[in-house]
Design a protein around this motif. Structure first.
Motif, PDB file in Angstrom:
ATOM      1  N   THR A 528       1.098  -1.162   0.331  1.00  0.00           N
ATOM      2  CA  THR A 528      -0.025  -0.142   0.106  1.00  0.00           C
ATOM      3  C   THR A 528       1.076   1.614   0.119  1.00  0.00           C
ATOM      4  OG1 THR A 528      -1.640  -1.104   1.316  1.00  0.00           O
ATOM      5  CG2 THR A 528      -1.725   1.370   1.021  1.00  0.00           C
ATOM      6  N   GLY A 529       1.784   0.997   0.447  1.00  0.00           N
ATOM      7  CA  GLY A 529       2.540   2.823   0.867  1.00  0.00           C
ATOM      8  C   GLY A 529       3.970   2.754  -0.364  1.00  0.00           C
ATOM      9  N   PHE A 530       3.972   1.966  -1.201  1.00  0.00           N
ATOM     10  CA  PHE A 530       5.568   1.689  -1.691  1.00  0.00           C
ATOM     11  C   PHE A 530       4.950   1.067  -2.943  1.00  0.00           C
ATOM     12  CE2 PHE A 530       7.554   1.890   2.140  1.00  0.00           C
ATOM     13  CZ  PHE A 530       7.983   3.264   2.173  1.00  0.00           C
ATOM     14  N   GLY A 531       4.019   1.002  -3.451  1.00  0.00           N
ATOM     15  CA  GLY A 531       3.734   0.445  -4.239  1.00  0.00           C
ATOM     16  C   GLY A 531       4.138  -1.024  -4.815  1.00  0.00           C
ATOM     17  N   ILE A 532       4.704  -2.043  -3.948  1.00  0.00           N
ATOM     18  CA  ILE A 532       4.608  -3.016  -4.831  1.00  0.00           C
ATOM     19  C   ILE A 532       3.855  -4.466  -4.775  1.00  0.00           C
ATOM     20  CG2 ILE A 532       6.413  -5.738  -3.870  1.00  0.00           C
ATOM     21  CD1 ILE A 532       7.919  -3.210  -2.408  1.00  0.00           C
ATOM     22  N   LYS A 533       3.974  -4.309  -6.472  1.00  0.00           N
ATOM     23  CA  LYS A 533       3.115  -5.409  -6.462  1.00  0.00           C
ATOM     24  C   LYS A 533       2.824  -6.680  -5.671  1.00  0.00           C
ATOM     25  CE  LYS A 533       1.632  -2.662 -10.068  1.00  0.00           C
ATOM     26  NZ  LYS A 533       0.215  -1.887 -10.073  1.00  0.00           N
ATOM     27  N   ASN A 534       3.993  -7.581  -5.747  1.00  0.00           N
ATOM     28  CA  ASN A 534       4.194  -8.485  -4.933  1.00  0.00           C
ATOM     29  C   ASN A 534       5.160  -8.570  -3.408  1.00  0.00           C
ATOM     30  OD1 ASN A 534       3.748 -11.410  -4.616  1.00  0.00           O
ATOM     31  ND2 ASN A 534       5.184 -11.593  -6.118  1.00  0.00           N
ATOM     32  N   PRO A 535       4.405  -8.128  -2.639  1.00  0.00           N
ATOM     33  CA  PRO A 535       5.400  -7.457  -1.709  1.00  0.00           C
ATOM     34  C   PRO A 535       5.802  -8.890  -0.363  1.00  0.00           C
ATOM     35  CG  PRO A 535       3.252  -7.241  -0.415  1.00  0.00           C
ATOM     36  CD  PRO A 535       3.205  -7.734  -2.602  1.00  0.00           C
ATOM     37  N   SER A 536       5.125  -9.450  -0.954  1.00  0.00           N
ATOM     38  CA  SER A 536       4.994 -10.957  -0.377  1.00  0.00           C
ATOM     39  C   SER A 536       6.738 -12.037  -0.687  1.00  0.00           C
ATOM     40  CB  SER A 536       4.406 -12.231  -0.344  1.00  0.00           C
ATOM     41  OG  SER A 536       4.436 -12.439  -1.752  1.00  0.00           O
ATOM     42  N   SER A 537       7.776 -11.710  -2.037  1.00  0.00           N
ATOM     43  CA  SER A 537       8.489 -12.276  -2.239  1.00  0.00           C
ATOM     44  C   SER A 537       9.750 -11.698  -1.710  1.00  0.00           C
ATOM     45  CB  SER A 537       8.304 -11.301  -3.696  1.00  0.00           C
ATOM     46  OG  SER A 537       8.344 -10.674  -3.983  1.00  0.00           O
ATOM     47  N   PHE A 538       9.459 -10.365  -1.221  1.00  0.00           N
ATOM     48  CA  PHE A 538      10.184  -8.932   0.138  1.00  0.00           C
ATOM     49  C   PHE A 538      10.452 -10.352   1.446  1.00  0.00           C
ATOM     50  CE2 PHE A 538      10.005  -6.664  -3.398  1.00  0.00           C
ATOM     51  CZ  PHE A 538      11.176  -6.261  -3.192  1.00  0.00           C
ATOM     52  N   LEU A 539       9.128 -11.011   1.658  1.00  0.00           N
ATOM     53  CA  LEU A 539       9.766 -11.259   3.205  1.00  0.00           C
ATOM     54  C   LEU A 539      10.075 -12.880   2.578  1.00  0.00           C
ATOM     55  CD1 LEU A 539       6.362  -9.632   4.308  1.00  0.00           C
ATOM     56  CD2 LEU A 539       8.239  -9.047   4.448  1.00  0.00           C
ATOM     57  N   GLN A 540      10.484 -13.408   4.651  1.00  0.00           N
ATOM     58  CA  GLN A 540      10.717 -14.620   4.701  1.00  0.00           C
ATOM     59  C   GLN A 540       9.729 -15.265   5.787  1.00  0.00           C
ATOM     60  OE1 GLN A 540      14.721 -15.435   4.721  1.00  0.00           O
ATOM     61  NE2 GLN A 540      15.087 -14.184   6.711  1.00  0.00           N
TER      62      GLN A 540
END
Length: 634
Positions: A528-540
């Protein structure tokens, strides 16, 4: 009381339509609406134009400042169940209506109605159901000639029907095409409502939904495709070059709950009076701008500033004509110059010698002709009129995106912006309520008329969507519809980013207490804040807590072993980074902004209160105070 015949009903309905048409013409509504449209499109001078005219279209700027502020965004429609047993259906219904709103082009049609709402003072939206099927002849193994012979012999042919459209729709209706009860003062006390449909005559005669005898009696009344013009036929015309149009009226009698369809000619109904087909009544919704007491039609944005716009045009025209008339003239004694001297006098060259004959005083030979100069205040009228327009319309210079001439402090600018946004906020609430009402009608139409199964994307990201096949049973139930506040308003990147960081700061005490799902929070902030389309790929996945069951695939006896690269760490130092990695961010957080990473690290358990982590050394004091849970120092 004797039952009224269809012939008498048709005559009564036509009489009411004629009364409504005369009411609009006599009270000047049709003329007013056309003037407002001309103001917006820049056709503000009427009649023959003598000479040059200047036009500064403030009306165009005003409408195009307000329209994006209230309807540029795609709405987020929320659905809540009225009964506990419909809770699961509300989740599916919410996904369906949001998908339909974008997939079936409801947003562009609604935005067109919003433009009518701002310019004319009101806009009309119609919701209905569209079912289109197409017959297709089944394929056979015979040749074409044999197939034709079989059809001629049996008189039958097998065919299947392909459904092309089976869905609700939303469309904008022109205000010129809507007629209402002349005694109504709002939509709450209207007794009948009708829509005029301008169609080609040949299409009406071929439409099998209409009564055959009635459509044969219909005749054309114009040669114009536009529904808000009444062009008569040319004196000499070729029927092959002009298409004849006629007016069809869709009439809803709210008092009796009946609807019918008829043309402006003929003695029969195209569709006889029958019960309204929709469970919610008539399918029209009216967007109302500024209501006037005891008047049905509201006032738009341009009606109040029309005289100021005309005065601004006249003022700028006078300024332009004055500049055109301004040219320097000189008086000279003709006998003092010969032909060579006159040519030198009017020459554009610099440092030219002009010979003068005779012994006349040079001060009397050439003299500048005095010019009439308008007062300086005359040129300030344009700014004064523009200021009046901003005051009447409520659109400030900040909303227009212009830089004010007066230097103001940030606090003063914030107060002016908030005061200007109050009127926009009122319109935003009206638009959100209208969208919620239209969404409710679309779902009720699907509950009533949906015939087969459809597919909709309900959850998931763009990279991994989840699709659901549903029918009318999935959306059966009673629901409340509302639009998420501010979802139709524009949101810039700085606003979204600041809001995401504020959410992280607000949840920091709860995160330290273990009450916040940090992976979900990080996913929301990134998306929402940074407009990243697939934020789950940044997390583990976070590491399992001590004593938890070992993950699948880990060899027995390895549960208590440190992760690779941490074998030689002393006791109590397991949470420290490996040697040479002290300044590196944790895994999965390499792409995050520094201030967001620092805030999330603080939420997961940072240094004790009062001590600043190294990553926060460069942040402003008020942000540091907020992250530490302190009040900023004034």
């Amino acid at each position: 009381m004797a039952r009224q015949s269809n012939y008498d009903k048709l005559a009564s309905y036509r009489g009411k339509l004629d009364t409504s048409r005369r009411w609009r013409q006599n009270d000047g509504y049709d003329n007013l609406w056309q003037r407002m449209i001309n103001l917006y499109r820049g056709k503000q001078y009427r009649g023959n134009i003598a000479g040059d005219r200047m036009l500064v279209n403030i009306c165009f700027a005003t409408i195009n400042t307000l329209a994006p502020a209230i309807s540029i965004g795609r709405p987020k429609i929320n659905v809540s169940a009225l009964r506990p047993e419909d809770g699961d259906k509300a989740v599916v219904t919410e996904a369906i209506i949001n998908y339909w709103w974008g997939h079936y082009n409801c947003q562009p049609e609604f935005q067109r109605a919003v433009k009518d709402y701002l310019i004319l003072g009101h806009g009309w939206v119609k919701t209905g159901y569209r079912f289109v099927e197409e017959a297709k002849v089944d394929k056979i193994d015979e040749t074409a000639d044999e197939a034709v012979d079989n059809v001629e012999a049996t008189g039958e042919v097998e065919s299947t029907f392909i459904i092309r459209e089976d869905r609700p729709f939303l469309e904008r209706i022109s205000p010129y095409d809507m007629y209402v009860d002349v005694d109504a003062s709002s939509m709450n006390d209207v007794r009948w409502i009708a829509q005029r449909i301008h169609r080609p005559l040949k299409d009406v005669k071929a439409d099998e939904r209409y009564n055959y005898a009635a459509r044969q009696e219909v005749s054309g009344n114009s040669f114009a495709a536009s529904s808000n013009t009444f062009d008569s036929a040319p004196k000499e015309y070729n029927k092959n070059n002009y298409e004849v149009y006629c007016d069809i009226f869709e009439y809803y009698n709210i008092d009796t709950g009946e609807m019918c369809i008829f043309a402006d000619t003929g003695d029969k109904f195209l569709v006889k009076p029958t019960k309204m087909p929709y469970t919610f009544g008539h399918p029209f919704f009216m967007l109302r701008n500024y209501d006037i007491p005891n008047y049905f039609y509201p006032m738009g944005e341009l009606e109040a500033i029309e005289p100021l716009q005309m005065e601004l045009n006249e003022t700028r025209t006078q300024m332009m004509n004055h500049r055109k008339r301004y040219s320097r003239k000189y008086l000279f004694m003709e006998s003092a110059f010969d032909d060579f001297g006159r040519q030198a006098l009017v020459s554009d060259e610099d440092n030219v010698m002009v010979p003068v004959k005779g012994s006349e005083n040079l001060a009397n030979v050439v003299q500048a002709m005095p010019a009439l100069i308008n007062p300086p205040d005359f040129y300030n009228q344009s700014a004064l009129i523009t200021s009046d327009i901003d005051r009447v319309s409520g659109v400030s210079e900040y909303q227009r995106g212009s830089i004010p001439e007066t230097t103001r402090t940030a606090r003063e600018a914030s107060i002016i912006a908030e005061a200007g946004n109050a009127r926009v906020s009122e319109k935003l609430v009206q638009i959100e309520n209208a969208i919620a009402s239209c969404a409710s009608n679309l779902i009720m139409l699907a509950q009533q008329f949906l015939t087969g199964e459809q597919t909709v994307r309900i959850v998931g990201t763009e990279n991994a969507p989840v699709w659901l096949t549903f029918d009318k049973d999935y959306i059966s139930g009673e629901f409340d519809f509302n639009v998420e506040a501010g979802s139709t308003a524009p949101r810039n990147e700085s606003f979204r980013r600041d809001m995401a960081l504020q959410i992280v700061q607000a949840l920091q005490p709860f995160a330290q207490a273990g009450l916040v799902n940090l992976p979900k929070l990080a996913e929301y902030v990134l998306g929402t804040g940074f407009g990243i389309k697939n934020p789950s790929s940044f997390l583990q996945e976070p590491p399992p807590p001590p004593g938890a069951a070992p993950p699948e695939g880990m060899p027995p006896g390895m549960e208590g072993m440190p992760p690779p690269g941490m074998e030689g760490m002393p006791p109590g130092m397991e949470g420290m980074p490996p040697p040479g990695m002290e300044g590196m961010p944790p895994p999965g957080m390499e792409g995050m902004p520094p201030e967001l990473m620092a805030a999330l690290q603080g939420a997961q358990g940072g240094p004790p209160q009062g001590q600043l982590p190294p990553d926060l050394a460069g942040l402003p004091p008020e942000i540091l105070a907020a992250l530490q849970g302190q009040a900023p120092q004034q």
